[in-house]
Design a protein around this motif. Structure first.
Motif, PDB file in Angstrom:
ATOM      1  N   LYS A   3       0.703  -1.209   0.172  1.00  0.00           N
ATOM      2  CA  LYS A   3       0.222   0.035   0.055  1.00  0.00           C
ATOM      3  C   LYS A   3       0.943   1.397   0.110  1.00  0.00           C
ATOM      4  N   SER A   4       1.809   1.210   0.607  1.00  0.00           N
ATOM      5  CA  SER A   4       2.759   2.373   0.780  1.00  0.00           C
ATOM      6  C   SER A   4       3.436   2.859  -0.592  1.00  0.00           C
ATOM      7  N   LEU A   5       3.432   1.761  -1.702  1.00  0.00           N
ATOM      8  CA  LEU A   5       3.778   1.947  -2.875  1.00  0.00           C
ATOM      9  C   LEU A   5       2.513   2.830  -3.917  1.00  0.00           C
ATOM     10  N   GLU A   6       1.562   2.877  -3.397  1.00  0.00           N
ATOM     11  CA  GLU A   6       0.454   3.215  -4.062  1.00  0.00           C
ATOM     12  C   GLU A   6       0.533   4.724  -4.407  1.00  0.00           C
ATOM     13  N   GLY A   7       0.172   5.010  -5.822  1.00  0.00           N
ATOM     14  CA  GLY A   7       0.095   6.461  -5.807  1.00  0.00           C
ATOM     15  C   GLY A   7       1.242   7.314  -6.131  1.00  0.00           C
ATOM     16  N   ARG A   8       2.498   6.515  -6.176  1.00  0.00           N
ATOM     17  CA  ARG A   8       3.896   7.078  -6.409  1.00  0.00           C
ATOM     18  C   ARG A   8       4.327   6.886  -7.657  1.00  0.00           C
ATOM     19  N   GLU A   9       5.490   7.604  -8.090  1.00  0.00           N
ATOM     20  CA  GLU A   9       6.143   7.290  -9.425  1.00  0.00           C
ATOM     21  C   GLU A   9       7.580   7.362  -9.244  1.00  0.00           C
ATOM     22  N   TRP A  10       8.252   6.755  -9.787  1.00  0.00           N
ATOM     23  CA  TRP A  10       9.750   6.715  -9.694  1.00  0.00           C
ATOM     24  C   TRP A  10      10.377   6.299 -11.126  1.00  0.00           C
ATOM     25  N   ASP A  11      11.481   6.940 -11.549  1.00  0.00           N
ATOM     26  CA  ASP A  11      12.136   6.616 -12.593  1.00  0.00           C
ATOM     27  C   ASP A  11      12.574   5.159 -12.787  1.00  0.00           C
ATOM     28  N   VAL A  12      13.052   4.504 -11.669  1.00  0.00           N
ATOM     29  CA  VAL A  12      13.697   3.325 -11.549  1.00  0.00           C
ATOM     30  C   VAL A  12      13.561   2.625 -10.487  1.00  0.00           C
ATOM     31  N   CYS A  13      13.201   1.185 -10.672  1.00  0.00           N
ATOM     32  CA  CYS A  13      13.072   0.374  -9.479  1.00  0.00           C
ATOM     33  C   CYS A  13      14.061  -0.901  -9.474  1.00  0.00           C
ATOM     34  N   ILE A  14      14.592  -0.979  -8.533  1.00  0.00           N
ATOM     35  CA  ILE A  14      15.548  -2.147  -8.396  1.00  0.00           C
ATOM     36  C   ILE A  14      14.940  -3.107  -7.858  1.00  0.00           C
ATOM     37  N   ASP A  15      14.907  -4.354  -8.001  1.00  0.00           N
ATOM     38  CA  ASP A  15      14.553  -5.291  -7.190  1.00  0.00           C
ATOM     39  C   ASP A  15      15.345  -6.174  -6.538  1.00  0.00           C
TER      40      ASP A  15
END
Length: 381
Positions: free
Chosen positions: A97-109
């Motif tokens: 839920k804490s990721l909802e409504g957010r944007e990033w250029d990059v995600c590293i998993d």
């Protein structure tokens, strides 16, 4: 003993799934002055407190990027040399839920070994991140027997009932059969969720400071103690390792360049043999030491478990010591000298509590090694 997938997982490829292991270390800040990136990025790092995550974060901050870290908050976060946003959640339960409504250029998993983790991340982040980088493993390959494995080699096939129903517990219970296939399916899910804007990085043995598995640490630690050291094989078997800092920093540079594709993140950029490894460690540690080589047959007969070493022929995993890294090097992967890795690793290890240093998590106890050396010399007459 014959090298098995379980041996390799125990001593090596589990490094890429270090979220399954505790981390006792503080982060190592970049030692050199690092130039700023041409364009600052907003980077989301899933995980971040395990083995390579802190190196990514430190390097990203030094390059001028804005970093957000998402994890369960179960491990103490290191002290960062800059501001790092912390978001909490639990991918085991689907709490993103804490990721909802957010944007990033990059995600590293970093920590994912389960396909449903990638699926769930995609549900929240699809269209919200421009570039998704996934740490996989060379264990995804179906055939590890031949040297020179390239990125287009066939992948391991999942033979269970429902890959999306696999959990951390089921993975750990049958890691020998599930780790590689589930990583391969996680890669496929990454492409399904994030399309062409995906980078897959497949490391083998990740080593250096912060390595809590001791699989490489065993060698410089044992060699520093001196005396007669048992070494498997004739010394000519190839060894591939990558310093966690080289891996973590390269991934940030891949993000900066927007580089996509699949890469074997194995090092170094020359043929490192077992003898070169042990003598390279000794060049750093110094002191009187004598290396005694024992045959692969002796190793198998006496069920000798030694990390890092894989015979160059005769096992289903012989090729794991000589995976092709040409594509990664062409994409900018670089390697610090072995001596630097060994020296920094020993400095970190010796900063750990005494009880941690006394614990042998990989390799032989001194008592077992002495017993085996005695048997070897008796056999040789």
């Amino acid at each position: 003993m014959s090298t098995t997938r379980r041996d390799l997982l125990k001593f090596g490829t589990l490094a890429a799934a270090s979220s399954l292991l505790p981390s006792l270390a503080a982060a190592s800040a970049p030692a050199a002055v690092i130039p700023k990136a041409a364009k600052p990025l907003r980077i989301l790092i899933l995980g971040g407190t395990g083995f390579t995550g802190p190196f990514q974060i430190n390097y990203a901050l030094a390059r001028g990027h804005k970093v957000t870290m998402f994890n369960r908050g179960k491990r103490p976060s290191p002290e960062w040399p800059g501001e790092v946003e912390q978001l909490l959640g639990d991918r085991n339960t689907g709490d993103l839920k804490s990721l909802e409504g957010r944007e990033w250029d990059v995600c590293i998993d970093n920590p994912t070994s389960l396909p449903f983790w990638v699926r769930d991340a995609g549900k929240v982040l699809k269209g919200k991140v421009g570039h998704y980088l996934f740490i996989s493993t060379i264990s995804v390959y179906a055939d590890g027997a031949k040297p020179g494995i390239a990125e287009d080699a066939p992948l391991a096939v999942y033979k269970g009932k429902d890959a999306m129903a696999e959990t951390r517990d089921s993975l750990v219970a049958d890691i020998e059969n599930l780790y590689g296939p589930l990583k391969a399916l996680s890669e496929a899910e990454a492409h399904k969720q994030f399309g062409k804007n995906v980078t897959i990085v497949r490391p083998g043995y990740i080593v250096g400071p912060r390595d809590e598995t001791d699989r490489f640490t065993y060698w410089p630690k044992r060699i520093a103690e001196g005396g007669e050291v048992l070494v498997p094989g004739d010394g000519l078997d190839p060894v591939q390792i990558i310093d966690g800092r080289d891996l973590g920093e390269w991934m940030i540079r891949l993000a900066e360049a927007g580089t996509t594709g699949t890469f074997n993140a194995c090092g170094p950029d020359y043929t490192l043999t077992t003898d070169a490894m042990v003598h390279g460690c000794h060049a750093v540690t110094g002191g009187p030491v004598r290396f005694t080589h024992v045959t692969p047959e002796f190793v198998e007969k006496n069920e000798v478990g030694l990390p890092i070493w894989v015979p160059r022929e005769g096992t289903p995993f012989s090729g794991y010591g000589a995976v092709s890294n040409a594509k990664a090097i062409a994409a900018g992967l670089t390697f610090r000298p072995l001596a630097t890795t060994v020296a920094d690793l020993l400095a970190w290890y010796r900063s750990q509590p005494a009880e941690r240093q006394a614990e042998v998590r990989a390799g032989l106890t001194r008592e077992k090694e002495a017993e085996l050396l005695k048997a070897w010399h008796a056999q040789k007459g």
